[in-house]
Design a protein around this motif. Structure first.
Motif, short mmCIF file in Angstrom:
data_model
loop_
_atom_site.label_atom_id
_atom_site.label_comp_id
_atom_site.label_asym_id
_atom_site.label_seq_id
_atom_site.Cartn_x
_atom_site.Cartn_y
_atom_site.Cartn_z
N HIS A 271 0.82 -1.21 0.00
CA HIS A 271 0.00 0.00 0.00
C HIS A 271 0.85 1.27 0.00
O HIS A 271 0.33 2.37 0.15
CB HIS A 271 -0.93 0.00 1.21
CG HIS A 271 -1.79 -1.22 1.26
ND1 HIS A 271 -2.86 -1.42 0.42
CD2 HIS A 271 -1.70 -2.34 2.03
CE1 HIS A 271 -3.40 -2.59 0.67
NE2 HIS A 271 -2.71 -3.18 1.62
N LYS B 104 -4.52 6.00 1.65
CA LYS B 104 -5.94 5.89 2.01
C LYS B 104 -6.73 5.20 0.89
O LYS B 104 -7.57 4.34 1.16
CB LYS B 104 -6.54 7.27 2.28
CG LYS B 104 -6.16 7.86 3.59
CD LYS B 104 -6.83 9.22 3.76
CE LYS B 104 -6.47 9.87 5.07
NZ LYS B 104 -7.11 11.19 5.22
N GLU B 105 -6.45 5.57 -0.35
CA GLU B 105 -7.15 4.95 -1.48
C GLU B 105 -6.81 3.45 -1.58
O GLU B 105 -7.69 2.63 -1.85
CB GLU B 105 -6.78 5.66 -2.78
CG GLU B 105 -7.37 7.06 -2.90
CD GLU B 105 -6.81 7.85 -4.09
OE1 GLU B 105 -5.90 7.34 -4.81
OE2 GLU B 105 -7.29 8.99 -4.29
N SER B 106 -5.56 3.13 -1.36
CA SER B 106 -5.11 1.75 -1.48
C SER B 106 -5.75 0.87 -0.41
O SER B 106 -6.24 -0.22 -0.71
CB SER B 106 -3.59 1.68 -1.39
OG SER B 106 -3.16 0.35 -1.48
N ALA C 48 -8.46 1.48 1.22
CA ALA C 48 -9.92 1.49 1.06
C ALA C 48 -10.37 0.46 0.02
O ALA C 48 -11.50 -0.02 0.07
CB ALA C 48 -10.40 2.88 0.67
N ALA C 49 -9.49 0.13 -0.89
CA ALA C 49 -9.83 -0.80 -1.98
C ALA C 49 -9.73 -2.28 -1.57
O ALA C 49 -10.12 -3.16 -2.33
CB ALA C 49 -8.93 -0.54 -3.18
N TYR D 19 -11.56 -6.51 3.22
CA TYR D 19 -11.10 -6.96 4.54
C TYR D 19 -11.88 -8.16 5.07
O TYR D 19 -11.49 -8.75 6.06
CB TYR D 19 -11.13 -5.80 5.54
CG TYR D 19 -10.08 -4.76 5.22
CD1 TYR D 19 -8.79 -4.91 5.68
CD2 TYR D 19 -10.37 -3.67 4.42
CE1 TYR D 19 -7.80 -3.99 5.36
CE2 TYR D 19 -9.40 -2.74 4.11
CZ TYR D 19 -8.12 -2.91 4.57
OH TYR D 19 -7.15 -2.00 4.25
N MET E 108 -5.18 3.52 10.75
CA MET E 108 -6.13 3.42 9.63
C MET E 108 -6.37 1.96 9.23
O MET E 108 -7.51 1.57 8.95
CB MET E 108 -5.63 4.21 8.43
CG MET E 108 -5.77 5.69 8.58
SD MET E 108 -5.27 6.51 7.07
CE MET E 108 -5.99 8.10 7.35
N GLU F 14 -8.55 0.31 11.82
CA GLU F 14 -9.95 0.74 11.67
C GLU F 14 -10.65 -0.13 10.62
O GLU F 14 -11.80 -0.52 10.79
CB GLU F 14 -10.01 2.22 11.29
CG GLU F 14 -11.39 2.81 11.25
CD GLU F 14 -12.10 2.61 9.91
OE1 GLU F 14 -13.33 2.43 9.92
OE2 GLU F 14 -11.41 2.64 8.87
N LYS F 15 -9.94 -0.49 9.58
CA LYS F 15 -10.51 -1.33 8.52
C LYS F 15 -10.62 -2.80 8.96
O LYS F 15 -11.57 -3.49 8.59
CB LYS F 15 -9.66 -1.26 7.25
CG LYS F 15 -9.51 0.14 6.67
CD LYS F 15 -10.79 0.62 6.07
CE LYS F 15 -10.57 1.95 5.36
NZ LYS F 15 -11.82 2.60 5.05
#
Length: 166
Positions: free
Chosen positions: A37, A50-52, A54-55, A58, A83, A86-87
């Motif tokens: 990432h 963040k974009e990486s 988010a894709a 999980y 971050m 959180e995911k």
């Protein structure tokens, strides 16, 4: 003709065996490499990072223990780990900043620490030997059992090494 009676001396000794494998975690442990990432595998660029993350799907980490690693020599700011956590938090059963081997050992120790060991109170106990297990498990087991047991041993019931005797 005289009937011979065989006595099982190991059973007659009253020694109880504690097998560390009974406390080995069964949770699947996987690693998540942050390198995938990072910009050029080395740099945390906030927007791209963040974009990486988010894709990522999980849900593949559902009910698994996740070891977060970085296989490159990158400097990762603490907010990046936050971050990722959180995911992962809705899915993973356990997350730590370690490799899978270290997480296995940590979970194993945790299971030993929280185990109900009162069945060993005032007993002669042998912790079964297994050279494949990390010595820190034996260290922990000795610390947990010493206040409880009458005799603490290592090895096998038939030929134990006495560690402690009251």
């Amino acid at each position: 003709m005289t009937e011979e009676i065989f006595i099982n001396k190991a059973k007659a000794s009253g020694i109880i065996a504690l097998d560390l494998s009974d406390y080995k975690p069964t949770t699947e442990i996987v690693e998540l490499d942050i390198k995938d990432h990072l910009f050029m595998g080395m740099i945390v660029k906030e927007k791209e990072f963040k974009e990486s993350i988010a894709a990522v799907d999980y849900s593949v980490y559902d009910e698994k223990a996740v070891g977060i690693i970085c296989s490159t020599d990158a400097i990762i700011p603490p907010w990046a780990y936050m971050m990722i956590m959180e995911k992962l938090s809705p899915y993973a059963s356990y997350v730590d900043l370690n490799n899978a081997e270290t997480i296995l050992l940590d979970l194993w120790k945790r299971r030993l620490i929280y185990a109900d060991l009162k069945q060993y109170r005032n007993q002669k106990v042998v912790v079964r030997a297994n050279t494949n297990y990390d010595p820190s498990l034996y260290l922990l087991a000795a610390g947990l059992l010493k206040p409880l047991v009458k005799t603490l041993m290592y090895g096998e019931i038939g030929l134990p090494k006495v560690i402690f005797k009251q």
